[in-house]
Scaffold this active site. Structure first.
Site, PDB file in Angstrom:
ATOM      1  N   THR A  16      86.822  24.466  71.066  1.00 22.82           N
ATOM      2  CA  THR A  16      87.841  24.997  71.973  1.00 22.82           C
ATOM      3  C   THR A  16      88.159  24.037  73.106  1.00 22.82           C
ATOM      4  OG1 THR A  16      87.153  27.260  71.463  1.00 22.82           O
ATOM      5  CG2 THR A  16      88.419  26.951  73.474  1.00 22.82           C
ATOM      6  N   SER A  58      84.171  24.704  65.389  1.00 23.62           N
ATOM      7  CA  SER A  58      82.783  24.720  64.899  1.00 23.62           C
ATOM      8  C   SER A  58      82.542  25.793  63.848  1.00 23.62           C
ATOM      9  CB  SER A  58      81.803  24.867  66.066  1.00 23.62           C
ATOM     10  OG  SER A  58      81.841  26.167  66.618  1.00 23.62           O
ATOM     11  N   THR A  91      81.838  26.646  70.448  1.00 20.09           N
ATOM     12  CA  THR A  91      80.769  27.579  70.805  1.00 20.09           C
ATOM     13  C   THR A  91      80.300  28.433  69.634  1.00 20.09           C
ATOM     14  OG1 THR A  91      82.399  29.240  71.520  1.00 20.09           O
ATOM     15  CG2 THR A  91      81.529  27.725  73.206  1.00 20.09           C
ATOM     16  N   ASP A  92      81.125  28.583  68.583  1.00 20.80           N
ATOM     17  CA  ASP A  92      80.762  29.483  67.488  1.00 20.80           C
ATOM     18  C   ASP A  92      79.436  29.105  66.845  1.00 20.80           C
ATOM     19  OD1 ASP A  92      83.140  30.757  67.953  1.00 20.80           O
ATOM     20  OD2 ASP A  92      83.829  30.689  65.884  1.00 20.80           O
TER      21      ASP A  92
END
Length: 338
Positions: A16, A58, A91-92
């Site tokens: 992101t 990610s 962040t995933d």
């Protein structure tokens, strides 16, 4: 900056923090590492050299992609002028890649993962602030000897045990069992406590054999169909996401026993946010039954990081006794400092 200057290396992988709205709809990782870095302006506490690994969300990463990031970390740390490394990452699956990097990191210098919750072209992006703070940590003496860390919204977490706990909120990460290492201010002031480290595991090359590891959840009414299908598809390892302290049911327990008898490795974790996996119950598929069936406890590791550890171990040393030993070591939080 010349190549002989002490500096921090920024490894950009997308996420992101590099994303902008696309004409096709939705945000897409598109900014290069240099573009991500330039968004900081003058807010840099150490000289920085930027390298692009790739530009991906990610949620798209494979285990081989994560190995590639870890290999890039090890490669840049061959340079003695590097103070530390920052990895910008979505962040995933940050908790997975950061943990793999930590498992294979033997250098004293800091490696800090960070990213953002808001896209680069949002009205108030949080990426620049997170990146500035991560650079401060990566270049600091306090960061040395702490292994791989995740820095988000000013909080510094050890990679082991860290997980994304909020889908959209800016303070997106938590680490209920392994705790917090410290804080870094908006001005780059770093305050950290000590942290014990375990011996690094070998880093396999990407593409050098990819044993299949699947994650199967226990839930009310679940049966063995999904686990059986995973094994039929060639899974050499299964992470069983149990309920409570690591429980399932009679159908899943019977499939665990069959899987272990066939040579597969089954690790029991839990969907619960905090606390250890402990074999307590023995009534038709509880944790004690799973232990007797041959499942290995993940300790305090949740399913996401249990899958990473098992995937790595099956590549480097598939001996069941050794896998059991390493899960016992890695699944135990450090002792509180006196």
């Amino acid at each position: 900056m010349t190549v002989t200057d002490s500096h921090v290396v920024l490894l950009a992988t997308g996420g992101t923090i590099s994303s902008r709205s696309s004409q096709a709809g939705g945000a897409v990782a598109s900014d290069t590492g240099e573009q991500v870095f330039k968004a900081l302006g003058s807010r840099v506490s150490h000289p920085v050299r930027v390298l692009d690994v790739f530009q991906k969300g990610s949620y798209l990463l494979t285990f081989d992609d994560m190995l590639k990031i870890c290999a890039a970390i090890q490669e840049v740390l061959k340079d003695p002028t590097v103070l530390g490394v920052v990895v910008t990452h979505g962040t995933d699956t940050m908790e997975e890649t950061a943990y793999l990097a930590d498992l294979t990191h033997s250098d004293e210098r800091p490696v800090v993962f960070t990213g953002s919750q808001r896209a680069a072209d949002s009205d108030a992006p949080d990426g620049p602030d997170n990146l500035a703070r991560a650079i401060a940590v990566a270049g600091s003496m306090d960061g040395r000897g702490k292994g791989v860390m995740v820095q988000f919204a000013g909080t510094i977490f050890p990679a082991a045990g860290v997980r994304k706990s909020q889908t959209l909120r800016l303070d997106a990460f938590a680490n209920p069992d392994f705790g917090v290492l410290g804080q870094v201010s908006a001005q780059g002031e770093v305050a950290m406590d000590g942290s014990g480290r375990l011996e690094a595991l070998p880093l396999p090359r990407p593409g050098g054999g990819s044993p299949r590891v699947d994650l199967v959840a226990a839930y009310p009414g679940s049966d063995s169909i999904l686990m059986h299908a995973a094994l039929e598809a060639g899974a050499e390892g299964i992470i069983l996401q149990g309920t409570g302290s690591g429980n399932a049911n009679a159908s899943l327990c019977a499939e665990v026993a069959a899987a272990v008898a066939s040579g597969a490795v089954v690790v029991t974790s839990t969907r619960v946010d905090a606390g250890p996996v402990v074999p307590i119950y023995g009534a038709g598929g509880g944790g004690e039954d799973l232990r007797v069936a041959g499942a290995i406890s993940s300790g305090h590791l949740r399913p996401s990081q249990s899958l990473i550890l098992l995937s790595l171990l099956l590549r480097i040393n598939p001996d069941r006794d050794r896998i059991t030993e390493i899960f016992a070591q890695r699944g135990r939080p450090p002792e509180p400092s006196a």
